[in-house]
Motif scaffolding. Structure first.
Motif, short mmCIF file in Angstrom:
data_model
loop_
_atom_site.label_atom_id
_atom_site.label_comp_id
_atom_site.label_asym_id
_atom_site.label_seq_id
_atom_site.Cartn_x
_atom_site.Cartn_y
_atom_site.Cartn_z
N MET A 84 0.83 -1.20 0.00
CA MET A 84 0.00 0.00 0.00
C MET A 84 0.87 1.26 0.00
O MET A 84 0.55 2.23 -0.70
CB MET A 84 -0.95 0.00 1.20
CG MET A 84 -1.91 1.17 1.17
SD MET A 84 -2.88 1.31 -0.36
CE MET A 84 -4.28 0.34 0.06
N LYS A 85 1.95 1.23 0.71
CA LYS A 85 2.85 2.39 0.75
C LYS A 85 3.42 2.66 -0.65
O LYS A 85 3.44 3.80 -1.13
CB LYS A 85 3.98 2.16 1.75
CG LYS A 85 4.94 3.31 1.86
CD LYS A 85 6.02 3.04 2.89
CE LYS A 85 7.02 4.17 2.93
NZ LYS A 85 8.11 3.90 3.88
N ASN A 88 0.58 3.99 -2.95
CA ASN A 88 0.26 5.39 -2.70
C ASN A 88 1.36 6.32 -3.22
O ASN A 88 1.07 7.35 -3.84
CB ASN A 88 0.01 5.64 -1.22
CG ASN A 88 -1.33 5.12 -0.77
OD1 ASN A 88 -2.30 5.11 -1.54
ND2 ASN A 88 -1.41 4.65 0.46
N THR A 89 2.60 5.96 -2.98
CA THR A 89 3.72 6.77 -3.48
C THR A 89 3.68 6.84 -5.00
O THR A 89 3.85 7.91 -5.59
CB THR A 89 5.06 6.18 -3.00
OG1 THR A 89 5.08 6.19 -1.57
CG2 THR A 89 6.24 6.98 -3.53
N ASN A 92 0.66 8.93 -6.40
CA ASN A 92 0.87 10.35 -6.13
C ASN A 92 1.95 10.93 -7.03
O ASN A 92 1.79 12.02 -7.57
CB ASN A 92 1.20 10.59 -4.65
CG ASN A 92 0.01 10.34 -3.75
OD1 ASN A 92 -1.14 10.53 -4.15
ND2 ASN A 92 0.27 9.89 -2.54
N ARG A 116 -8.53 -0.68 -3.37
CA ARG A 116 -8.42 0.73 -3.75
C ARG A 116 -8.57 0.96 -5.25
O ARG A 116 -8.76 2.10 -5.69
CB ARG A 116 -7.05 1.29 -3.34
CG ARG A 116 -6.85 1.52 -1.88
CD ARG A 116 -7.38 2.85 -1.36
NE ARG A 116 -7.21 4.01 -2.22
CZ ARG A 116 -6.13 4.78 -2.28
NH1 ARG A 116 -5.09 4.52 -1.53
NH2 ARG A 116 -6.10 5.82 -3.09
#
Length: 161
Positions: A84-85, A88-89, A92, A116
């Motif tokens: 997930m990290k 998300n990175t 973004n 997601r």
């Protein structure tokens, strides 16, 4: 029927998705895997048509990286503890909307990211928990064309195959 018309990017796990999950323990200490040639064609074809292809896997293996690089995949994240990290990175950094992403995973470490994305996909032999949250369950098992099936379905829906 799942809507594939907005997909612009694919994210794939490796073991159990691009491979059948089998690890061959060699005398050298390496752990060999087998990839399906049809999946490789679909990945390269999608990249050439402008789709993003991202790999996020918990295991780090040089052979896996070399195989993916040979397909022109550049967004390769191996040895990842927190998918997930990385997800998300990545979204973004590239300003991607999860509503335009299909994620194919096969086991519990994939589930948070799958939830997601617009399309949560899995191979036919994914764990029951993953199948239960998937909007697209491939007819083929991991390592035997499941990736090709998803990529082809998206691209045919969009007229880019």
């Amino acid at each position: 029927m799942v809507d594939l018309s907005a997909i612009q990017a694919f994210i794939f796990d490796v073991d159990g998705v691009l491979t059948d999950g089998t690890l061959l323990a060699l005398n050298t200490g390496e752990q060999a895997r087998s990839f399906h040639i049809h999946d490789g064609f679909a990945i390269r074809h999608a990249l050439r048509k402008g789709y993003r292809v991202v790999i996020i896997s918990g295991r780090e293996e040089t052979g896996v990286r070399k195989r993916l690089e040979s397909l022109d995949v550049r967004d390769i994240y191996l040895g990842v503890d927190d998918k997930m990290k990385i997800f998300n990175t990545y979204i973004n950094l590239h300003r991607l909307d999860p509503a335009h992403i299909a994620y194919m995973g096969d086991d519990v470490p994939d589930m948070e990211v799958m939830r997601r994305c617009a399309v949560a996909a899995c191979p036919a032999d994914a764990t029951p928990d993953v199948q239960a949250i998937s909007s697209y369950v491939a007819a083929r098992p991991g390592g035997h064309g499941a990736v090709r099936e998803l990529v082809e379905a998206v691209m045919k829906t969009q007229g880019t195959w």
